[in-house]
Motif scaffolding. Structure first.
Motif, short mmCIF file in Angstrom:
data_model
loop_
_atom_site.label_atom_id
_atom_site.label_comp_id
_atom_site.label_asym_id
_atom_site.label_seq_id
_atom_site.Cartn_x
_atom_site.Cartn_y
_atom_site.Cartn_z
N GLY A 188 0.84 -1.20 0.00
CA GLY A 188 0.00 0.00 0.00
C GLY A 188 0.87 1.24 0.00
N SER A 189 0.69 2.10 0.99
CA SER A 189 1.51 3.32 1.08
C SER A 189 2.65 3.18 2.09
CB SER A 189 0.62 4.51 1.47
OG SER A 189 0.03 4.29 2.73
N GLU A 190 2.82 1.99 2.67
CA GLU A 190 3.90 1.73 3.62
C GLU A 190 5.15 1.29 2.86
OE1 GLU A 190 2.66 -1.26 6.43
OE2 GLU A 190 0.68 -0.37 6.60
N SER A 191 6.31 1.81 3.26
CA SER A 191 7.56 1.39 2.61
C SER A 191 8.68 1.29 3.63
CB SER A 191 7.94 2.37 1.49
OG SER A 191 8.22 3.64 2.01
N SER A 192 9.57 0.33 3.39
CA SER A 192 10.77 0.12 4.18
C SER A 192 11.89 -0.22 3.21
CB SER A 192 10.60 -1.03 5.16
OG SER A 192 9.50 -0.82 6.01
N VAL A 193 13.14 0.01 3.62
CA VAL A 193 14.29 -0.28 2.76
C VAL A 193 15.18 -1.30 3.45
CG1 VAL A 193 16.33 0.69 1.64
CG2 VAL A 193 14.20 2.01 1.72
N PHE A 194 15.66 -2.26 2.64
CA PHE A 194 16.54 -3.32 3.14
C PHE A 194 17.75 -3.43 2.22
CE2 PHE A 194 12.33 -4.07 4.65
CZ PHE A 194 12.51 -4.49 5.96
N GLU A 195 18.85 -3.94 2.77
CA GLU A 195 20.10 -4.04 2.00
C GLU A 195 20.01 -5.06 0.88
OE1 GLU A 195 23.69 -4.49 4.24
OE2 GLU A 195 23.15 -2.91 5.64
N THR A 196 19.31 -6.17 1.11
CA THR A 196 19.24 -7.22 0.10
C THR A 196 17.79 -7.54 -0.25
OG1 THR A 196 19.15 -9.06 1.67
CG2 THR A 196 21.36 -8.27 1.02
N GLN A 197 17.64 -8.14 -1.42
CA GLN A 197 16.31 -8.56 -1.86
C GLN A 197 15.75 -9.62 -0.92
OE1 GLN A 197 16.16 -10.47 -5.74
NE2 GLN A 197 14.12 -9.64 -6.08
N ASN A 198 16.59 -10.56 -0.52
CA ASN A 198 16.13 -11.62 0.39
C ASN A 198 15.67 -11.05 1.73
OD1 ASN A 198 16.45 -13.73 -1.38
ND2 ASN A 198 18.48 -14.29 -0.65
N ALA A 199 16.39 -10.06 2.24
CA ALA A 199 16.00 -9.44 3.51
C ALA A 199 14.64 -8.76 3.38
CB ALA A 199 17.06 -8.44 3.97
N ALA A 200 14.42 -8.09 2.24
CA ALA A 200 13.13 -7.43 2.01
C ALA A 200 11.99 -8.45 1.89
CB ALA A 200 13.20 -6.56 0.76
N ILE A 201 12.24 -9.53 1.18
CA ILE A 201 11.21 -10.57 1.03
C ILE A 201 10.90 -11.22 2.36
CG2 ILE A 201 10.76 -12.85 0.03
CD1 ILE A 201 12.33 -11.84 -2.46
N ASN A 202 11.94 -11.56 3.11
CA ASN A 202 11.73 -12.18 4.43
C ASN A 202 10.96 -11.25 5.36
OD1 ASN A 202 13.01 -14.55 3.69
ND2 ASN A 202 15.00 -13.87 4.45
N ALA A 203 11.31 -9.97 5.36
CA ALA A 203 10.60 -9.01 6.20
C ALA A 203 9.15 -8.88 5.76
CB ALA A 203 11.29 -7.65 6.15
N GLY A 204 8.92 -8.87 4.46
CA GLY A 204 7.56 -8.78 3.94
C GLY A 204 6.72 -9.97 4.35
N GLU A 205 7.32 -11.15 4.30
CA GLU A 205 6.60 -12.36 4.72
C GLU A 205 6.25 -12.30 6.20
OE1 GLU A 205 9.27 -15.39 3.36
OE2 GLU A 205 8.35 -15.46 1.37
N ASP A 206 7.16 -11.75 7.01
CA ASP A 206 6.90 -11.61 8.45
C ASP A 206 5.87 -10.51 8.74
OD1 ASP A 206 8.70 -13.63 9.06
OD2 ASP A 206 10.33 -12.25 9.53
N MET A 207 6.05 -9.36 8.10
CA MET A 207 5.21 -8.20 8.39
C MET A 207 3.81 -8.31 7.82
SD MET A 207 8.11 -5.28 7.63
CE MET A 207 7.02 -3.88 7.76
N TYR A 208 3.69 -8.92 6.65
CA TYR A 208 2.42 -8.91 5.92
C TYR A 208 1.83 -10.30 5.70
CZ TYR A 208 4.07 -4.20 5.04
OH TYR A 208 4.55 -2.93 5.20
N LYS A 209 2.17 -11.24 6.56
CA LYS A 209 1.73 -12.63 6.36
C LYS A 209 0.22 -12.75 6.25
CE LYS A 209 2.39 -13.42 11.23
NZ LYS A 209 3.47 -13.80 12.09
N ASP A 210 -0.51 -11.85 6.90
CA ASP A 210 -1.97 -11.89 6.83
C ASP A 210 -2.52 -10.98 5.74
OD1 ASP A 210 -2.03 -13.67 8.97
OD2 ASP A 210 -2.07 -12.04 10.44
N ARG A 211 -1.62 -10.22 5.07
CA ARG A 211 -2.07 -9.26 4.05
C ARG A 211 -1.22 -9.37 2.77
NH1 ARG A 211 -1.92 -3.57 5.72
NH2 ARG A 211 0.08 -4.04 6.64
N LEU A 212 -0.96 -10.57 2.31
CA LEU A 212 -0.20 -10.75 1.08
C LEU A 212 -1.06 -10.29 -0.09
CD1 LEU A 212 1.32 -14.27 1.72
CD2 LEU A 212 2.50 -12.10 1.82
N PRO A 213 -0.50 -9.90 -1.22
CA PRO A 213 0.91 -9.81 -1.58
C PRO A 213 1.51 -8.45 -1.22
CG PRO A 213 -0.38 -9.38 -3.52
CD PRO A 213 -1.36 -9.65 -2.39
N PHE A 214 2.82 -8.36 -1.37
CA PHE A 214 3.56 -7.12 -1.17
C PHE A 214 4.54 -7.00 -2.33
CE2 PHE A 214 5.53 -10.51 1.28
CZ PHE A 214 6.81 -10.54 0.75
#
Length: 81
Positions: free
Chosen positions: A36-62
Motif C-alpha cells: 500500500g503506502s507503507e515502505s521500508s528499505v533493506f540491504e538485500t532482496q532476500n531481507a526485504a522478502i523475508n521481512a515482507g513475509e513476516d510483516m504482511y503474512k496476513d495481508r499478502l501480496p507485497f
C-alpha cells in the motif's frame, strides 16, 4: 476505481515512484518493501522478502523493488506458462 478492477500493485508502484527520487537523492541503496503506502528499505532482496513475509503474512501480496536509477525487468518463466 473499483478495488476489484484496480491493477495489481497499482498503489504499491505509486508509493515506490513517489519515494524513489527521495531515496536516490539521499544515496539510499538496496530494496524497497512496499505494501500500500507503507515502505521500508533493506540491504538485500532476500531481507526485504523475508521481512515482507513476516510483516504482511496476513495481508499478502507485497512488492519488493530495487532502488536504482535504471529499471531491470525480470520475467519468471513460471508466470508465463
Amino acid at each position: 476505481m473499483d478495488k476489484l478492477r484496480e491493477p495489481i500493485f497499482a498503489r504499491e508502484f505509486e508509493t515506490f515512484y513517489t519515494q524513489l527520487p527521495k531515496w536516490l537523492a539521499q544515496g539510499v541503496k538496496g530494496f524497497a518493501l512496499i505494501k500500500g503506502s507503507e515502505s521500508s528499505v533493506f540491504e538485500t532482496q532476500n531481507a526485504a522478502i523475508n521481512a515482507g513475509e513476516d510483516m504482511y503474512k496476513d495481508r499478502l501480496p507485497f512488492l519488493v523493488e530495487p532502488i536504482s536509477e535504471t529499471r531491470e525487468i525480470i520475467i519468471a518463466n513460471d508466470l508465463l506458462n
